[in-house]
Design an enzyme around this catalytic site. Structure first.
Site, PDB file in Angstrom:
ATOM      1  N   ALA A  72       7.351  -2.561  -5.725  1.00  0.00           N
ATOM      2  CA  ALA A  72       7.932  -1.942  -4.545  1.00  0.00           C
ATOM      3  C   ALA A  72       9.264  -1.617  -4.760  1.00  0.00           C
ATOM      4  O   ALA A  72       9.994  -2.256  -5.970  1.00  0.00           O
ATOM      5  CB  ALA A  72       7.761  -3.124  -3.559  1.00  0.00           C
ATOM      6  N   GLN A  74      11.995  -2.975  -3.920  1.00  0.00           N
ATOM      7  CA  GLN A  74      12.805  -4.203  -4.102  1.00  0.00           C
ATOM      8  C   GLN A  74      12.327  -5.343  -4.995  1.00  0.00           C
ATOM      9  O   GLN A  74      12.424  -6.327  -4.711  1.00  0.00           O
ATOM     10  CB  GLN A  74      13.290  -4.673  -2.574  1.00  0.00           C
ATOM     11  N   SER A  75      11.357  -4.688  -5.789  1.00  0.00           N
ATOM     12  CA  SER A  75      10.537  -5.599  -6.746  1.00  0.00           C
ATOM     13  C   SER A  75      11.623  -6.491  -7.581  1.00  0.00           C
ATOM     14  O   SER A  75      12.274  -5.870  -8.495  1.00  0.00           O
ATOM     15  CB  SER A  75       9.538  -4.952  -7.619  1.00  0.00           C
ATOM     16  N   ASN A  76      11.313  -7.870  -7.514  1.00  0.00           N
ATOM     17  CA  ASN A  76      12.045  -8.877  -8.473  1.00  0.00           C
ATOM     18  C   ASN A  76      11.534  -8.598  -9.584  1.00  0.00           C
ATOM     19  O   ASN A  76      12.309  -8.849 -10.700  1.00  0.00           O
ATOM     20  CB  ASN A  76      11.838 -10.093  -7.601  1.00  0.00           C
ATOM     21  N   ALA A  78      10.286  -6.017 -11.166  1.00  0.00           N
ATOM     22  CA  ALA A  78      10.831  -4.888 -11.938  1.00  0.00           C
ATOM     23  C   ALA A  78      12.224  -4.953 -12.409  1.00  0.00           C
ATOM     24  O   ALA A  78      12.523  -4.742 -13.295  1.00  0.00           O
ATOM     25  CB  ALA A  78      10.729  -3.733 -10.866  1.00  0.00           C
TER      26      ALA A  78
END
Ligand SMILES: *Cc1c(COP(=O)(O)O)cnc(C)c1O
Length: 326
Positions: A72, A74-76, A78
């Site tokens: 997503a 706001q992926s942590n 990523a």
């Protein structure tokens, strides 16, 4: 003992373990311990650091010079992958979706600062887009390594089996016994690894995943399969069944990444009682679940519950307006 695996160093271990006395007193609840994997030491930290120590080692072993993952906006995961890639001089492409938000803040800001290239997937399947990016990298003479959502394959999950050894040592040192471990569960690798590690190291205590985005009946088979694959990957002859996978799906709220009253209350309560930051998507939701379960007397007063803080700190800043409401 688990077999030793190729592993690079990305974090600072062991992460702190201590008691949340004021929260426990405020809720009139059980003993609450916290395990601070948000302080893992890679960029702003989180549970993906452990997984990436094994995944990046595998990528390097395969001769990759580029890592690709997806998530997503706001992926942590990523963001942590971008940071891990930077540490090893690897290129990083993040397939995020569906679309770019209006503001580049929180993890998205960090992704850019960490030097990742970002590809917006739109309405297309992010795995298809990752394969396309890998083909483009090949055509450009590079070798890409694809990391699945959340780093949740047997390699990534194995990191949480190893983390149970770290936890056991800390518990022995404190002379503490655990009755429950509570944490946010989403792509399942953390929970699968914990289940395998608990069996491997004979840690009793119930492992309770608070589902962030999926009904338990749909999610349990995913975690079970991943736990079995992880045990096989670690050469552990364990029989793991659906009874080993405990998932609570009572806290799905408005859906993935939707900040609700429960998360808002949990975020404020732990901030104001413990000076502790949890995030709106994962750890705030799991903490809201823990608080609700304590209020419903789901735990005995003499029991000890460990809240495993899995990170998400920087996602908080993408929710400023919503957090200041109410
Ligand atoms: C990814 C993530 C989780 C969930 O871990 P899984 O292994 O995907 O189940 C929990 N908390 C945070 C902050 C995360 O980024």
């Amino acid at each position: 003992m688990l077999k030793s695996l190729p592993r690079v160093s990305l974090g600072c271990w062991p992460t702190p373990l201590y008691e949340l006395e004021r929260l426990s007193r405020t809720l009139g609840g059980p003993h609450i311990l916290i395990k601070r994997d948000d302080l893992s030491g890679l960029a702003t930290g989180g549970n993906k650091t452990r997984k990436l120590e094994l995944l990046i080692a595998d990528a390097l072993q395969q001769g990759a010079d580029t890592v690709i993952t997806a998530g997503a906006p706001q992926s942590n995961h990523a963001m942590q992958t971008a940071a891990a890639a930077a540490r090893f001089g690897l290129q990083c492409v993040l397939v995020l979706g569906p679309r770019a938000p209006q503001r580049w803040n929180g993890n998205l800001l960090l992704d850019r600062l960490l030097g990742a290239r970002i590809r917006w997937a739109g309405d297309r399947d992010r795995y298809t887009v990752m394969e396309e990016v890998a083909a483009e990298e090949r055509a450009a003479g590079r070798k890409a390594y694809i990391i699945p959502y959340g780093g949740s394959n047997a390699i990534g999950a194995a990191a949480y089996a190893l983390a149970m050894d770290e936890l056991m040592r800390q518990l022995v040192q404190r002379g503490t016994h655990l009755d429950h471990i509570v944490f946010a569960s989403s792509s399942g690798g953390t929970q699968a690894g914990m289940v395998v590690g608990a069996r491997a190291y004979n840690l009793d205590g119930r492992i309770l995943g608070i589902s962030v985005d999926k009904p338990a009946d749909a999610f349990r088979p995913v975690v079970l399969e991943l736990a079995r694959l992880t045990a096989a990957f670690l050469d552990l002859p364990l029989e793991i069944t659906a009874e080993d996978i405990t998932i609570n799906d009572s806290y799905l709220g408005g859906g993935y990444a939707v900040l609700g009253d429960a998360e808002r209350e949990a975020i404020r309560l732990v901030a104001r009682t413990e000076g502790l930051v949890v995030d709106p998507v994962y750890t705030g939701r799991a903490m809201a679940g823990l608080i609700d379960l304590i209020r419903r007397k789901a735990f005995g007063k003499d029991e000890t519950v460990l809240f495993w803080h899995t990170g998400g700190t920087s996602a908080l800043f993408a929710y400023a307006e919503g957090l200041l409401e109410g």
